[in-house]
Motif scaffolding. Structure first.
Motif, PDB file in Angstrom:
ATOM      1  N   VAL A   1     -45.548 -74.160  -8.239  1.00 37.46           N
ATOM      2  CA  VAL A   1     -44.628 -73.550  -8.968  1.00 37.46           C
ATOM      3  C   VAL A   1     -43.083 -74.231  -9.126  1.00 37.46           C
ATOM      4  O   VAL A   1     -42.748 -74.985  -8.171  1.00 37.46           O
ATOM      5  CB  VAL A   1     -43.783 -72.824  -7.701  1.00 37.46           C
ATOM      6  CG1 VAL A   1     -42.153 -71.672  -7.913  1.00 37.46           C
ATOM      7  CG2 VAL A   1     -44.966 -71.493  -6.811  1.00 37.46           C
ATOM      8  N   ALA A   2     -43.149 -74.846 -10.308  1.00 37.34           N
ATOM      9  CA  ALA A   2     -41.454 -75.501 -10.748  1.00 37.34           C
ATOM     10  C   ALA A   2     -40.493 -75.356 -10.680  1.00 37.34           C
ATOM     11  O   ALA A   2     -39.829 -75.684 -10.116  1.00 37.34           O
ATOM     12  CB  ALA A   2     -42.308 -76.210 -12.021  1.00 37.34           C
ATOM     13  N   VAL A   3     -40.341 -74.059 -10.900  1.00 39.71           N
ATOM     14  CA  VAL A   3     -38.528 -73.625 -10.851  1.00 39.71           C
ATOM     15  C   VAL A   3     -39.411 -71.722 -10.620  1.00 39.71           C
ATOM     16  O   VAL A   3     -40.242 -71.126 -10.918  1.00 39.71           O
ATOM     17  CB  VAL A   3     -38.725 -72.527 -12.649  1.00 39.71           C
ATOM     18  CG1 VAL A   3     -37.098 -72.408 -13.083  1.00 39.71           C
ATOM     19  CG2 VAL A   3     -38.563 -74.053 -13.139  1.00 39.71           C
TER      20      VAL A   3
ATOM     21  N   GLY B   1     -37.823 -84.144  -9.530  1.00 41.23           N
ATOM     22  CA  GLY B   1     -39.017 -83.604  -9.587  1.00 41.23           C
ATOM     23  C   GLY B   1     -38.523 -81.609  -9.069  1.00 41.23           C
ATOM     24  O   GLY B   1     -39.187 -80.971  -8.603  1.00 41.23           O
ATOM     25  N   CYS B   2     -37.205 -81.670  -9.019  1.00 41.88           N
ATOM     26  CA  CYS B   2     -36.929 -80.319  -8.519  1.00 41.88           C
ATOM     27  C   CYS B   2     -36.955 -79.328  -9.516  1.00 41.88           C
ATOM     28  O   CYS B   2     -36.363 -77.513  -9.118  1.00 41.88           O
ATOM     29  CB  CYS B   2     -35.386 -80.413  -8.252  1.00 41.88           C
ATOM     30  SG  CYS B   2     -34.225 -81.016  -9.618  1.00 41.88           S
ATOM     31  N   GLY B   3     -37.222 -79.395 -10.671  1.00 38.61           N
ATOM     32  CA  GLY B   3     -37.632 -78.908 -11.858  1.00 38.61           C
ATOM     33  C   GLY B   3     -36.006 -77.888 -12.991  1.00 38.61           C
ATOM     34  O   GLY B   3     -36.560 -77.431 -13.805  1.00 38.61           O
ATOM     35  N   LYS B   4     -35.370 -79.641 -12.963  1.00 37.31           N
ATOM     36  CA  LYS B   4     -34.187 -79.156 -13.659  1.00 37.31           C
ATOM     37  C   LYS B   4     -35.162 -79.434 -15.538  1.00 37.31           C
ATOM     38  O   LYS B   4     -34.352 -77.851 -16.321  1.00 37.31           O
ATOM     39  CB  LYS B   4     -33.343 -79.734 -13.491  1.00 37.31           C
ATOM     40  CG  LYS B   4     -33.265 -81.675 -13.096  1.00 37.31           C
ATOM     41  CD  LYS B   4     -32.223 -81.887 -12.110  1.00 37.31           C
ATOM     42  CE  LYS B   4     -32.884 -83.721 -12.030  1.00 37.31           C
ATOM     43  NZ  LYS B   4     -33.885 -84.020 -11.903  1.00 37.31           N
ATOM     44  N   THR B   5     -35.716 -80.287 -15.305  1.00 37.66           N
ATOM     45  CA  THR B   5     -35.879 -80.620 -16.974  1.00 37.66           C
ATOM     46  C   THR B   5     -36.772 -78.720 -17.176  1.00 37.66           C
ATOM     47  O   THR B   5     -36.699 -78.893 -18.740  1.00 37.66           O
ATOM     48  CB  THR B   5     -36.536 -81.438 -16.872  1.00 37.66           C
ATOM     49  OG1 THR B   5     -35.797 -82.463 -16.714  1.00 37.66           O
ATOM     50  CG2 THR B   5     -37.047 -82.266 -18.201  1.00 37.66           C
TER      51      THR B   5
HETATM   52  P1  ATP Z   1     -37.249 -85.835 -13.163  1.00 39.39           P
HETATM   53  O1  ATP Z   1     -35.263 -85.374 -12.534  1.00 39.39           O
HETATM   54  O2  ATP Z   1     -37.581 -86.753 -12.303  1.00 39.39           O
HETATM   55  O3  ATP Z   1     -36.953 -85.642 -14.748  1.00 39.39           O
HETATM   56  P2  ATP Z   1     -37.034 -82.278 -12.527  1.00 39.39           P
HETATM   57  O4  ATP Z   1     -36.393 -82.047 -11.632  1.00 39.39           O
HETATM   58  O5  ATP Z   1     -36.457 -83.310 -14.273  1.00 39.39           O
HETATM   59  O6  ATP Z   1     -37.199 -84.406 -12.365  1.00 39.39           O
HETATM   60  P3  ATP Z   1     -39.252 -81.496 -13.825  1.00 39.39           P
HETATM   61  O7  ATP Z   1     -39.320 -82.173 -15.268  1.00 39.39           O
HETATM   62  O8  ATP Z   1     -38.792 -80.197 -14.288  1.00 39.39           O
HETATM   63  O9  ATP Z   1     -38.580 -81.528 -12.973  1.00 39.39           O
HETATM   64  O10 ATP Z   1     -40.928 -81.625 -13.087  1.00 39.39           O
HETATM   65  C1  ATP Z   1     -40.667 -80.500 -12.181  1.00 39.39           C
HETATM   66  C2  ATP Z   1     -42.585 -80.522 -11.079  1.00 39.39           C
HETATM   67  O11 ATP Z   1     -42.929 -79.559 -12.048  1.00 39.39           O
HETATM   68  C3  ATP Z   1     -42.830 -81.074 -11.053  1.00 39.39           C
HETATM   69  O12 ATP Z   1     -43.392 -82.152  -9.284  1.00 39.39           O
HETATM   70  C4  ATP Z   1     -43.649 -82.221 -12.519  1.00 39.39           C
HETATM   71  O13 ATP Z   1     -44.363 -82.582 -12.143  1.00 39.39           O
HETATM   72  C5  ATP Z   1     -44.156 -80.316 -12.400  1.00 39.39           C
HETATM   73  N1  ATP Z   1     -44.937 -80.380 -14.116  1.00 39.39           N
HETATM   74  C6  ATP Z   1     -43.436 -80.668 -15.247  1.00 39.39           C
HETATM   75  N2  ATP Z   1     -44.218 -80.516 -15.864  1.00 39.39           N
HETATM   76  C7  ATP Z   1     -45.473 -80.055 -15.370  1.00 39.39           C
HETATM   77  C8  ATP Z   1     -47.162 -79.952 -16.363  1.00 39.39           C
HETATM   78  N3  ATP Z   1     -47.076 -79.936 -17.526  1.00 39.39           N
HETATM   79  N4  ATP Z   1     -48.029 -80.229 -16.265  1.00 39.39           N
HETATM   80  C9  ATP Z   1     -47.234 -79.630 -14.341  1.00 39.39           C
HETATM   81  N5  ATP Z   1     -46.891 -79.798 -13.620  1.00 39.39           N
HETATM   82  C10 ATP Z   1     -45.778 -80.464 -14.884  1.00 39.39           C
END
Ligand code: ATP
Length: 378
Positions: free
Chosen positions: A34-36, A56-60
């Motif tokens: 669960v990313a978000v 990796g907290c899910g913001k992107t």
């Molecule tokens: P960062 O600052 O490192 O970019 P973030 O907060 O933007 O981090 P996200 O890119 O939103 O993080 O990713 C959140 C989680 O979801 C991470 O653990 C990432 O590995 C996972 N994730 C993101 N995209 C995918 C995907 N397409 N398939 C599987 N897991 C994914």
């Protein structure tokens, strides 16, 4: 007293204001991960809203769902009252500026900025005037004929910004927009971004892991941790009134004292803390059970260092100065308290030739006012 800027225009405090973006219970799963996680948020027109959190907290992922590059596993997104379900990225009133800027290397500044408008087949005169206007706004006048490799990192960033804004999106999503810049340029560009945003009235959502950047830019910050939004507030609220240990420690430096509630009144609590080696008095109430384990948080700049013992019996401890870092505008002191805990204290260097300057191994008292700490219970 004049209101702070964030209070002067605070649509989130107006019960009648319609949010421009409504995020309702959005979840995104990648397989079982669960990313978000069940995020709900209202963002108002003209805000610079920062999504702040560690890697990796899910913001992107949340940003990409707003742009339409990812589909939510559950929940709904509305922009300007319209559901975005099934709406492809190019039909959303949204533009996204990527971390890498993605400028075309063979095109000049002018051609890079004009690119999107040419694709829309706007009349030539209109393209020229909009591009010139936008280059003026981002202060790139005179650089129209340069190619990206002839620009500094900050200038390239502004070209990317001009290219995103020239199409007049109502919503601009920025993913770590200033990551490539050095500290000074980043600060300068942060202020420029705020000016540009105020001039054009676009709504910005900015993803960043840099808390200083979020504090400088944001009208409000949404702090994320492991897929959840854990607190939403103005920079002032997030810094001064964090709602958990996670937010307290994530934003800025802080001294935390673990303890137990002794006296719990509506307007104050007292806490016994072995880590301080004495009682704490906090000038606000806490909804926690008697004897509950709590943490009192005190920011380094709110602590007072003195040779003399403070007259009050709470919020004080004696110790020895172990480290001093001179930062120019302020000095940072690490003091080993008699309890064994080390605290961090920042003192402004107001005077150039201070007599009686504190130094290594000096015995000192550390203290703070009852209004200077907050208590968090989780
Ligand atoms: P960062 O600052 O490192 O970019 P973030 O907060 O933007 O981090 P996200 O890119 O939103 O993080 O990713 C959140 C989680 O979801 C991470 O653990 C990432 O590995 C996972 N994730 C993101 N995209 C995918 C995907 N397409 N398939 C599987 N897991 C994914």
């Amino acid at each position: 007293m004049a209101a702070r800027p964030e209070e002067r225009k605070a649509p989130w405090l107006d019960a009648k204001a319609q949010p421009y973006i409504r995020i309702e219970g959005i979840t995104k799963k990648f397989g079982e991960f669960v990313a978000v996680n069940d995020v709900s948020l209202n963002i108002y027109r003209g805000e610079i809203f920062c999504l702040l959190g560690g890697s990796g907290c899910g913001k992107t992922t949340l940003l990409r769902m707003l742009a339409g590059f990812e589909q939510p596993s559950a929940g709904r997104i509305f922009i300007d009252g319209v559901s975005m379900e099934g709406v492809p990225p190019y039909e959303r009133p949204v533009n996204m500026m990527f971390q890498s800027y993605a400028l075309f290397p063979h095109m000049t500044v002018e051609q890079n900025v004009a690119f999107g408008l040419k694709q829309e087949k706007l009349p030539r005169e209109e393209i020229e005037s909009r591009v010139a206007d936008m280059l003026g706004i981002v202060k790139l006048g005179g650089m129209e004929k340069r190619k990206p490799h002839q620009l500094s990192g900050g200038q390239r960033q502004r070209v990317a910004l001009a290219r995103s804004l020239v199409k007049r999106p109502k919503l601009l999503l920025l993913d770590e927009p200033l990551g490539a810049l050095d500290k000074k340029l980043r600060e300068h560009t942060q202020f420029e971004l705020v000016n540009i945003q105020e001039r054009l009235g676009v709504t910005f959502i900015v993803v960043t892991h840099d808390q200083e950047e979020a504090m400088t830019l944001a009208s409000r910050i949404g702090v994320m941790n492991q897929g959840y939004i854990v607190q939403v507030g103005t920079p002032h609220e997030i810094y001064e009134f964090p709602n958990s240990r996670f937010v307290t420690e994530f934003i800025g430096n802080v001294n935390m004292f673990e303890g137990r509630i002794v006296e719990d009144e509506p307007d104050h609590v007292t806490i016994s803390s072995d880590e301080l080696g004495g009682p704490l008095y906090v000038g606000h109430g806490v909804s926690a059970a008697p004897e509950a384990q709590v943490w009192a948080a005190v920011r380094p700049e709110k602590m007072i260092l003195s040779r003399e013992q403070p007259s009050f019996e709470y919020n004080r401890a004696s110790g020895v100065i172990k480290e001093i870092a001179y930062m120019g505008d302020a000095s940072i002191y690490l003091v080993l308290l008699d309890s064994g805990k080390t605290v961090r204290i920042t003192q402004p260097n107001t005077y150039r030739h201070a007599d009686d300057r504190l130094t290594w191994d000096d015995r000192v008292w550390v203290s703070w006012d009852e209004s200077s700490s907050v208590v968090v219970t989780e």
